[in-house]
Design a protein around this motif. Structure first.
Motif, short mmCIF file in Angstrom:
data_model
loop_
_atom_site.label_atom_id
_atom_site.label_comp_id
_atom_site.label_asym_id
_atom_site.label_seq_id
_atom_site.Cartn_x
_atom_site.Cartn_y
_atom_site.Cartn_z
N SER A 5 -8.44 0.26 -4.48
CA SER A 5 -8.68 1.43 -5.33
C SER A 5 -7.69 1.49 -6.49
O SER A 5 -7.95 2.14 -7.50
CB SER A 5 -8.59 2.72 -4.49
OG SER A 5 -7.25 2.98 -4.09
N ARG A 6 -6.56 0.81 -6.35
CA ARG A 6 -5.56 0.76 -7.42
C ARG A 6 -5.79 -0.41 -8.37
O ARG A 6 -5.01 -0.64 -9.28
CB ARG A 6 -4.16 0.65 -6.83
CG ARG A 6 -3.72 1.88 -6.03
CD ARG A 6 -2.35 1.63 -5.41
NE ARG A 6 -1.99 2.68 -4.47
CZ ARG A 6 -1.05 2.55 -3.55
NH1 ARG A 6 -0.36 1.40 -3.45
NH2 ARG A 6 -0.78 3.54 -2.71
N THR B 241 -6.85 0.96 -0.02
CA THR B 241 -5.92 1.66 -0.92
C THR B 241 -5.55 0.77 -2.10
O THR B 241 -5.58 1.20 -3.25
CB THR B 241 -4.65 2.08 -0.16
OG1 THR B 241 -5.01 3.04 0.84
CG2 THR B 241 -3.62 2.71 -1.10
N ASN C 262 -5.25 0.03 4.35
CA ASN C 262 -4.27 -0.42 3.36
C ASN C 262 -4.92 -1.27 2.27
O ASN C 262 -4.60 -1.13 1.08
CB ASN C 262 -3.16 -1.23 4.05
CG ASN C 262 -2.24 -0.35 4.89
OD1 ASN C 262 -2.10 0.84 4.62
ND2 ASN C 262 -1.63 -0.94 5.89
N ALA D 296 0.83 -1.21 0.00
CA ALA D 296 0.00 0.00 0.00
C ALA D 296 0.86 1.26 0.00
O ALA D 296 0.49 2.28 -0.60
CB ALA D 296 -0.94 -0.01 1.20
#
Length: 403
Positions: free
Chosen positions: A142-143, A139, A136, A98
């Motif tokens: 979201s990627r 995150t 984390n 992350a």
């Protein structure tokens, strides 16, 4: 689906690392070329020799242990991978990913790869629920990182809860499904797909209305699946309890009449219409312009039939492929076949909303799919995303048969 696929398997330092042996074996048996990267902590739980023997490839543990002068190992693995799978993934490795740390062979490779990344977390239940770990994972999600959620059960620490690494058989099946979906990307390229979703709202007065229990989840699943398969997607959304999927056109409506107007405007240019919305069968004959005040012990509403959108589309159908839904509580086959014929649909997706895991608002569904020849497929309880994908597979196959 895994034949010839290059999978980089990252094994990190938790007790669940022992399952990496079975996972490696199953991936190899399915035809994958597996290259294992172990962290130093993972070596405390399982040996390099075990995973080397099962993968039939050298195991990597040290970024600086370069074995081939013609390539940089972590870059070569990153570039040639079709998928990087981290299983088990500890809280520490998830945190490194992350925040972009690259202090070992695995995290360095992860930063260098452009291949899809999949993570199967494994840790104590309280660690899994800790805000830092949750943040984390959010995150990474979201990627675009894919997650295989841990199972619930007895953990090595003695706790019972969520955090146990999913079984190797399940992880291998998820990986297969992932590549199957990858192969489907683009199969709806150039097609215009319209999906209706949610429950319509029929006004009684400015503050009250008639609606139903539809959450919009099934429609959203179809819209997302069509987008993932390369289609140009328009979602005609009534009353929704879930967010719209990304990168689709959204037309917001409330009533059955508004939905009728919206879909008929789109109909001439549509290739596939998925009528997943729960449209009210009746509406108040007249909506009061002001709030109806409480007076008598009873209130009688006069209701009139709404226009049958699916039937109207079936009558006007030319080149389009029309998919309807039948949410029933009994005699599923009888009602589905009758609806298919009356509405001139190509497919009817029928479900018994009284069954556990198949009703309104759930993340799963169990359906029976009918065409003019009868039952095409019966699908047991699975995710609504998977239901949508399988229905589109049938639609694509039948549309190809027309050409």
């Amino acid at each position: 689906m895994l034949k010839g696929k290059k999978i980089v398997l990252g094994v990190t330092g938790g007790i669940a690392a022992y399952k990496a042996a079975a996972l490696t074996s199953k991936l190899v048996q399915k035809g994958a070329e597996v290259h294992v990267i172990m962290t130093e902590s993972a070596k405390k739980f399982i040996t390099e020799l075990t995973l080397q023997s099962l993968s039939r490839n050298p195991v990597y543990t040290d970024t600086f242990d370069e074995r081939d002068a013609s390539v940089v190992s972590h870059i070569h693995l990153a570039d040639t991978a079709d998928l990087v799978l981290v299983a088990p993934a500890t809280a520490n490795t998830i945190a490194k990913m992350a925040h972009g740390f690259a202090d070992d062979m695995l995290t360095t490779t992860l930063l260098a790869t452009t291949a899809p990344v999949m993570i199967a977390p494994a840790m104590n239940v309280h660690m899994y629920e800790h805000p830092a770990v949750v943040a984390n994972m959010n995150t990474l999600h979201s990627r675009g990182v894919h997650f295989i959620e841990p199972g619930v059960g007895q953990l090595a620490c003695g706790y019972v809860g969520k955090g146990r690494l999913e079984e190797p058989e399940t992880i291998a099946a998820v990986v297969e499904t992932f590549f199957e979906r990858q192969s489907e990307k683009g199969c709806l390229a150039g097609k215009k797909v319209v999906v209706t979703a949610g429950g319509t709202i029929e006004r009684i007065d400015p503050v009250r209305y008639i609606t139903n229990d539809s959450s919009g989840k099934m429609g959203v699943a179809f819209a997302a699946a069509a987008k993932d398969m390369g289609a140009e997607v328009t979602l005609v959304a009534a009353n929704m309890q879930v967010p719209y999927p990304a990168d689709v056109n959204v037309v917001k409506v409330q009533s059955a009449e508004e939905m009728y107007e919206a879909v008929h405007k789109l109909w001439p240019e549509t290739d596939i219409m998925v009528k997943a919305a729960a449209v009210a069968d009746y509406r108040p004959a007249e909506a009061a312009k002001q709030k109806i005040k409480k007076k008598d012990d009873t209130l009688t509403l006069s209701l009139v039939k709404t226009i049958d959108i699916l039937e109207s589309l079936g009558k006007e159908k030319t080149h389009q492929y029309l998919i309807g839904f039948a949410a029933e509580t009994n005699d599923i086959e009888f009602h589905a076949k009758g609806k298919l014929e009356r509405k001139n649909a190509d497919l009817i997706v029928a479900n018994d909303v009284t069954k556990p895991g198949a009703g309104f608002g759930t993340d799963t569904n169990a359906v029976e799919i009918y065409d003019k020849h009868g039952l095409v497929k019966e699908i047991a309880v699975i995710s609504k995303d998977e239901v949508a994908r399988q229905v589109f597979q049938i639609a694509i196959s039948q549309m190809e048969g027309r050409e």
